[in-house]
Write a protein that holds these residues in place. Structure first.
Motif, PDB file in Angstrom:
ATOM      1  N   SER A  62       0.831  -1.205   0.000  1.00  0.00           N
ATOM      2  CA  SER A  62       0.000   0.000   0.000  1.00  0.00           C
ATOM      3  C   SER A  62       0.867   1.258   0.000  1.00  0.00           C
ATOM      4  CB  SER A  62      -0.914  -0.017   1.231  1.00  0.00           C
ATOM      5  OG  SER A  62      -1.685   1.160   1.298  1.00  0.00           O
ATOM      6  N   PHE A  63       1.934   1.228   0.810  1.00  0.00           N
ATOM      7  CA  PHE A  63       2.835   2.384   0.893  1.00  0.00           C
ATOM      8  C   PHE A  63       3.432   2.701  -0.476  1.00  0.00           C
ATOM      9  CE2 PHE A  63       5.627   5.225   3.260  1.00  0.00           C
ATOM     10  CZ  PHE A  63       6.708   5.349   2.415  1.00  0.00           C
ATOM     11  N   ILE A  64       3.972   1.679  -1.137  1.00  0.00           N
ATOM     12  CA  ILE A  64       4.634   1.879  -2.423  1.00  0.00           C
ATOM     13  C   ILE A  64       3.634   2.382  -3.478  1.00  0.00           C
ATOM     14  CG2 ILE A  64       5.840   0.700  -4.310  1.00  0.00           C
ATOM     15  CD1 ILE A  64       6.957  -1.207  -2.144  1.00  0.00           C
ATOM     16  N   SER A  65       2.444   1.777  -3.498  1.00  0.00           N
ATOM     17  CA  SER A  65       1.444   2.173  -4.495  1.00  0.00           C
ATOM     18  C   SER A  65       0.998   3.614  -4.284  1.00  0.00           C
ATOM     19  CB  SER A  65       0.234   1.236  -4.395  1.00  0.00           C
ATOM     20  OG  SER A  65       0.628  -0.107  -4.620  1.00  0.00           O
ATOM     21  N   ALA A  66       0.722   3.967  -3.032  1.00  0.00           N
ATOM     22  CA  ALA A  66       0.266   5.319  -2.740  1.00  0.00           C
ATOM     23  C   ALA A  66       1.343   6.350  -3.066  1.00  0.00           C
ATOM     24  CB  ALA A  66      -0.151   5.417  -1.279  1.00  0.00           C
ATOM     25  N   LEU A  67       2.593   6.016  -2.772  1.00  0.00           N
ATOM     26  CA  LEU A  67       3.707   6.923  -3.067  1.00  0.00           C
ATOM     27  C   LEU A  67       3.788   7.180  -4.571  1.00  0.00           C
ATOM     28  CD1 LEU A  67       6.209   8.382  -1.784  1.00  0.00           C
ATOM     29  CD2 LEU A  67       7.515   6.340  -2.410  1.00  0.00           C
ATOM     30  N   ALA A  68       3.644   6.090  -5.356  1.00  0.00           N
ATOM     31  CA  ALA A  68       3.715   6.225  -6.813  1.00  0.00           C
ATOM     32  C   ALA A  68       2.564   7.070  -7.351  1.00  0.00           C
ATOM     33  CB  ALA A  68       3.711   4.840  -7.455  1.00  0.00           C
ATOM     34  N   ALA A 117       1.509   8.328   1.515  1.00  0.00           N
ATOM     35  CA  ALA A 117       1.776   6.884   1.541  1.00  0.00           C
ATOM     36  C   ALA A 117       1.698   6.324   2.955  1.00  0.00           C
ATOM     37  CB  ALA A 117       3.153   6.602   0.934  1.00  0.00           C
ATOM     38  N   ILE A 118       2.154   7.091   3.950  1.00  0.00           N
ATOM     39  CA  ILE A 118       2.100   6.632   5.340  1.00  0.00           C
ATOM     40  C   ILE A 118       0.658   6.430   5.781  1.00  0.00           C
ATOM     41  CG2 ILE A 118       2.456   7.399   7.733  1.00  0.00           C
ATOM     42  CD1 ILE A 118       5.121   8.571   6.845  1.00  0.00           C
ATOM     43  N   TYR A 119      -0.226   7.373   5.433  1.00  0.00           N
ATOM     44  CA  TYR A 119      -1.618   7.240   5.844  1.00  0.00           C
ATOM     45  C   TYR A 119      -2.321   6.121   5.079  1.00  0.00           C
ATOM     46  CZ  TYR A 119      -1.608  11.021   9.156  1.00  0.00           C
ATOM     47  OH  TYR A 119      -1.362  11.778  10.269  1.00  0.00           O
ATOM     48  N   ALA A 120      -1.993   5.944   3.800  1.00  0.00           N
ATOM     49  CA  ALA A 120      -2.571   4.828   3.044  1.00  0.00           C
ATOM     50  C   ALA A 120      -2.169   3.495   3.655  1.00  0.00           C
ATOM     51  CB  ALA A 120      -2.125   4.908   1.587  1.00  0.00           C
ATOM     52  N   SER A 121      -0.899   3.384   3.994  1.00  0.00           N
ATOM     53  CA  SER A 121      -0.407   2.157   4.624  1.00  0.00           C
ATOM     54  C   SER A 121      -1.047   1.956   5.987  1.00  0.00           C
ATOM     55  CB  SER A 121       1.112   2.226   4.752  1.00  0.00           C
ATOM     56  OG  SER A 121       1.613   1.091   5.405  1.00  0.00           O
ATOM     57  N   GLY A 122      -1.207   3.067   6.743  1.00  0.00           N
ATOM     58  CA  GLY A 122      -1.816   2.969   8.065  1.00  0.00           C
ATOM     59  C   GLY A 122      -3.240   2.458   8.012  1.00  0.00           C
ATOM     60  N   ILE A 123      -4.011   2.912   7.016  1.00  0.00           N
ATOM     61  CA  ILE A 123      -5.386   2.420   6.869  1.00  0.00           C
ATOM     62  C   ILE A 123      -5.376   0.931   6.521  1.00  0.00           C
ATOM     63  CG2 ILE A 123      -7.476   2.602   5.471  1.00  0.00           C
ATOM     64  CD1 ILE A 123      -6.781   5.608   5.152  1.00  0.00           C
ATOM     65  N   THR A 124      -4.463   0.529   5.651  1.00  0.00           N
ATOM     66  CA  THR A 124      -4.395  -0.872   5.201  1.00  0.00           C
ATOM     67  C   THR A 124      -4.200  -1.833   6.359  1.00  0.00           C
ATOM     68  OG1 THR A 124      -3.501  -0.200   3.060  1.00  0.00           O
ATOM     69  CG2 THR A 124      -3.145  -2.493   3.725  1.00  0.00           C
ATOM     70  N   VAL A 125      -3.298  -1.512   7.276  1.00  0.00           N
ATOM     71  CA  VAL A 125      -2.971  -2.462   8.353  1.00  0.00           C
ATOM     72  C   VAL A 125      -4.057  -2.543   9.408  1.00  0.00           C
ATOM     73  CG1 VAL A 125      -0.494  -2.170   7.982  1.00  0.00           C
ATOM     74  CG2 VAL A 125      -1.650  -0.747   9.704  1.00  0.00           C
TER      75      VAL A 125
END
Length: 441
Positions: free
Chosen positions: A374-380, A396-404
């Motif tokens: 999620s982090f990598i995709s959101a960053l891109a 990207a941090i917030y996207a990853s945070g929601i995912t987990v």
């Protein structure tokens, strides 16, 4: 009187006498055959094995038919030979290739006058005169129930034990890599994981036709996921995994705990040693050989099924998961060489101009499986929109945070609106209490 004496009186070699006596005399002239047979008749010579049969005595030989593809072939052969010798018996060995007719091998053993036979087979074999002196070896409980005497262990049990050992250490994301003939290991691994209600991702397991396939496809498939431990189906697979980890400078066990099904001296030499589930093939073969010699000597029929259990040989390849032990899972993003994720602790950005630390999103994780993806995709996505790098990392941090906070991988990935809810934190002014930034030299 022996075969050498007959050969000397007939004026031929001992091998010629042997061929005549055993019906393998097609390359011997009729005159020579008659001469040898005449001497045998005149001397009243009875071959030793015929004499023993006549007197009701048993030859002190046992046979072993073992599949060449059996992963524990060497341990079975050596242990059987040692046990037979300790009982005063010799051993005749026959290796079977896939598709071979084992009945023919049993007949061959009978012609060699063995007194009993051990057979590596899940199916009952017609053994003729050796029917009451046949013992079977198996590595599964799914063998033919008509096998009256069977010694076995279960590869699936070894797979289960390996998974449970890793789970005991706190690992919840475990890969399993095996060759196809060792599919039972994979079954045991899956049963253990499911019984503990842990995630079982298809990408975390692989069974290949060959070691080459395992090395080329399986290892990379399984270890690109966020697994913290791996079960290797054999010592040679473990060596391949070790080689890849060394090449990528990800040490075992700090970056990845490892356990192997099947032990080998080479596992003692890798790092501080690799923990293994030792298969009981040697012990099984010894007990089977001892049982067979008892059956022969007592001349009695027997019905017996005896199970042997694998054991774990502890070394130093299993530690607590890296995420719990270090509070981080390190993933370097592409070739941009610009940031490293630190799990719940956030992210660290390094490029040619900046070195910057970003705090975590503060979300409580329930399943970190897709966090890095999620982090990598959101960053891109954010960078492709022309956003500044700092904002892209925050996004990207917030996207990853929601995912987990969700279970699974694809189902857990947030859409754009879910991330934009945190617009103030993502696009607001930079706070120096959260981030530290300085110019790189």
């Amino acid at each position: 009187m022996n075969i050498q004496d007959i050969a000397r009186l007939a004026g031929v070699s001992a091998s010629t006498v042997s061929k005549v006596m055993n019906g393998k005399d097609r390359d011997i002239s009729e005159e020579t055959k008659k001469k040898v047979l005449r001497v045998i008749e005149e001397q009243h010579y009875v071959p030793y094995f015929k004499f023993r049969e006549k007197e009701g005595l048993k030859n002190r030989l046992i046979g072993l038919i073992v599949r060449r593809e059996n992963r524990e072939r060497e341990a079975i052969t050596v242990s059987t030979e040692q046990a037979a010798r300790s009982k005063g018996y010799g051993l005749v060995i026959r290796y079977a290739e896939p598709g071979d007719d084992l009945c023919e091998y049993v007949e061959e053993m009978a012609r060699k006058q063995v007194s009993g036979v051990m057979i590596d087979s899940e199916k009952k074999i017609l053994c003729g005169r050796l029917e009451n002196a046949a013992v079977y070896l198996n590595q599964t409980k799914e063998f033919d129930r008509h096998e009256r005497v069977s010694f076995y262990y279960r590869l699936s049990e070894a797979g289960r034990m390996a998974a449970e050992r890793l789970m005991k250490e706190g690992h919840h994301k475990i890969a399993c890599i095996v060759r196809r003939e060792d599919h039972s290991i994979l079954e045991g691994y899956r049963m253990a994981v499911q019984s503990h209600n842990l995630p079982l991702q298809p990408a975390w397991s692989y069974e290949g036709e060959s070691l080459e396939a395992v090395e080329k496809y399986g290892i990379r498939q399984c270890l690109t996921e966020e697994v913290t431990a791996v079960i290797c189906g054999s010592p040679d697979i473990a060596c391949c995994v070790w080689k890849l980890m060394e090449r990528t400078r990800m040490p075992v066990p700090d970056a990845l705990s490892m356990i192997v099904v099947g032990d080998s001296p080479v596992l003692k030499l890798l790092g501080d040693g690799i923990t293994a589930v030792r298969l009981p093939a040697g012990q099984m073969a010894r007990n089977a050989a001892e049982c067979l010699t008892e059956m022969i000597q007592a001349q009695k029929e027997m019905e017996l099924m005896r199970k042997f259990s694998p054991e774990i040989t502890e070394r130093r390849s299993i530690v607590h998961p890296a995420q719990e032990k270090l509070g981080e899972k390190i993933i370097v993003v592409g070739s941009m060489n610009m940031d490293v994720t630190l799990g719940a602790r956030g992210c660290y950005l390094v490029n040619g101009e900046l070195s910057m630390y970003f705090g975590g999103s503060g979300f409580e994780a329930v399943d970190t499986t897709g966090g890095a993806d999620s982090f990598i995709s959101a960053l891109a996505v954010c960078l492709s929109e022309g956003k500044p790098l700092v904002q892209a990392v925050r996004f990207a941090i917030y996207a990853s945070g929601i995912t987990v906070t969700r279970y699974g991988v694809q189902p857990a990935l947030p859409d754009r609106r879910a991330v934009d809810v945190y617009e103030d934190e993502i696009y607001g002014p930079q706070t120096m209490t959260e981030e530290r930034m300085w110019k790189s030299d």
